[in-house]
Design a protein around this motif. Structure first.
Motif, PDB file in Angstrom:
ATOM      1  N   GLN A  18       0.825  -1.207   0.000  1.00  0.00           N
ATOM      2  CA  GLN A  18       0.000   0.000   0.000  1.00  0.00           C
ATOM      3  C   GLN A  18       0.860   1.260   0.000  1.00  0.00           C
ATOM      4  O   GLN A  18       0.412   2.320  -0.410  1.00  0.00           O
ATOM      5  CB  GLN A  18      -0.919   0.003   1.218  1.00  0.00           C
ATOM      6  CG  GLN A  18      -1.936  -1.104   1.170  1.00  0.00           C
ATOM      7  CD  GLN A  18      -2.815  -1.128   2.409  1.00  0.00           C
ATOM      8  OE1 GLN A  18      -2.473  -0.560   3.438  1.00  0.00           O
ATOM      9  NE2 GLN A  18      -3.945  -1.801   2.308  1.00  0.00           N
ATOM     10  N   ASP A  19       2.091   1.136   0.468  1.00  0.00           N
ATOM     11  CA  ASP A  19       3.042   2.245   0.504  1.00  0.00           C
ATOM     12  C   ASP A  19       4.342   1.782  -0.139  1.00  0.00           C
ATOM     13  O   ASP A  19       4.525   0.597  -0.403  1.00  0.00           O
ATOM     14  CB  ASP A  19       3.314   2.680   1.952  1.00  0.00           C
ATOM     15  CG  ASP A  19       2.065   3.200   2.645  1.00  0.00           C
ATOM     16  OD1 ASP A  19       1.339   3.991   2.018  1.00  0.00           O
ATOM     17  OD2 ASP A  19       1.829   2.810   3.798  1.00  0.00           O
ATOM     18  N   ASP A  20       5.256   2.709  -0.351  1.00  0.00           N
ATOM     19  CA  ASP A  20       6.573   2.354  -0.867  1.00  0.00           C
ATOM     20  C   ASP A  20       7.266   1.408   0.097  1.00  0.00           C
ATOM     21  O   ASP A  20       7.224   1.611   1.320  1.00  0.00           O
ATOM     22  CB  ASP A  20       7.449   3.593  -1.053  1.00  0.00           C
ATOM     23  CG  ASP A  20       7.013   4.439  -2.239  1.00  0.00           C
ATOM     24  OD1 ASP A  20       6.263   3.920  -3.091  1.00  0.00           O
ATOM     25  OD2 ASP A  20       7.429   5.602  -2.291  1.00  0.00           O
ATOM     26  N   VAL A  21       7.876   0.368  -0.457  1.00  0.00           N
ATOM     27  CA  VAL A  21       8.597  -0.608   0.355  1.00  0.00           C
ATOM     28  C   VAL A  21      10.027  -0.679  -0.159  1.00  0.00           C
ATOM     29  O   VAL A  21      10.254  -0.771  -1.359  1.00  0.00           O
ATOM     30  CB  VAL A  21       7.936  -2.008   0.243  1.00  0.00           C
ATOM     31  CG1 VAL A  21       8.731  -3.039   1.003  1.00  0.00           C
ATOM     32  CG2 VAL A  21       6.508  -1.958   0.736  1.00  0.00           C
ATOM     33  N   HIS A  22      10.968  -0.622   0.749  1.00  0.00           N
ATOM     34  CA  HIS A  22      12.375  -0.719   0.386  1.00  0.00           C
ATOM     35  C   HIS A  22      12.937  -1.973   1.030  1.00  0.00           C
ATOM     36  O   HIS A  22      13.106  -2.024   2.245  1.00  0.00           O
ATOM     37  CB  HIS A  22      13.137   0.528   0.851  1.00  0.00           C
ATOM     38  CG  HIS A  22      12.581   1.783   0.263  1.00  0.00           C
ATOM     39  ND1 HIS A  22      12.818   2.168  -1.034  1.00  0.00           N
ATOM     40  CD2 HIS A  22      11.751   2.723   0.783  1.00  0.00           C
ATOM     41  CE1 HIS A  22      12.183   3.291  -1.278  1.00  0.00           C
ATOM     42  NE2 HIS A  22      11.529   3.653  -0.188  1.00  0.00           N
ATOM     43  N   LEU A  23      13.184  -2.991   0.220  1.00  0.00           N
ATOM     44  CA  LEU A  23      13.708  -4.256   0.719  1.00  0.00           C
ATOM     45  C   LEU A  23      15.197  -4.337   0.416  1.00  0.00           C
ATOM     46  O   LEU A  23      15.679  -3.765  -0.568  1.00  0.00           O
ATOM     47  CB  LEU A  23      12.984  -5.433   0.055  1.00  0.00           C
ATOM     48  CG  LEU A  23      11.501  -5.593   0.400  1.00  0.00           C
ATOM     49  CD1 LEU A  23      10.878  -6.682  -0.462  1.00  0.00           C
ATOM     50  CD2 LEU A  23      11.323  -5.912   1.865  1.00  0.00           C
ATOM     51  N   PRO A  24      15.937  -5.096   1.225  1.00  0.00           N
ATOM     52  CA  PRO A  24      17.356  -5.298   0.953  1.00  0.00           C
ATOM     53  C   PRO A  24      17.527  -6.160  -0.308  1.00  0.00           C
ATOM     54  O   PRO A  24      16.556  -6.745  -0.807  1.00  0.00           O
ATOM     55  CB  PRO A  24      17.854  -6.024   2.208  1.00  0.00           C
ATOM     56  CG  PRO A  24      16.650  -6.665   2.788  1.00  0.00           C
ATOM     57  CD  PRO A  24      15.499  -5.780   2.433  1.00  0.00           C
ATOM     58  N   PRO A  25      18.760  -6.260  -0.819  1.00  0.00           N
ATOM     59  CA  PRO A  25      18.995  -7.042  -2.041  1.00  0.00           C
ATOM     60  C   PRO A  25      18.520  -8.505  -1.932  1.00  0.00           C
ATOM     61  O   PRO A  25      18.103  -9.086  -2.916  1.00  0.00           O
ATOM     62  CB  PRO A  25      20.508  -6.985  -2.220  1.00  0.00           C
ATOM     63  CG  PRO A  25      20.931  -5.766  -1.484  1.00  0.00           C
ATOM     64  CD  PRO A  25      19.972  -5.610  -0.346  1.00  0.00           C
TER      65      PRO A  25
END
Length: 70
Positions: A18-25
């Protein structure tokens, strides 16, 4: 360790943020932790405990059983 005879189901899950998600590599451990936390919140009847170790319900708790196998 004791043998477990647990039924299981293979699921394919699609997620839509629902929002921006920043996942690790390599997001595997991040996702595993999120699912583990969700299972804990659904299954644990004694959330005031710090760990499953020593809990009298560990042998019958879905979350506690995962702690026994690790």
């Amino acid at each position: 360790m004791f043998p477990l005879d647990l039924p299981f189901t293979v699921l394919n899950v699609s997620l839509l943020a629902q929002d921006d998600v920043h996942l690790p590599p390599f997001p595997g451990s991040e996702l595993e932790g999120a699912f583990g936390r969700a299972l804990y919140e659904l299954a644990c009847t004694q959330p005031q405990r710090q760990t499953c170790q020593g809990c009298l319900l560990q042998a019958i708790c879905p979350y506690g059983l995962t702690a026994l196998t690790v």
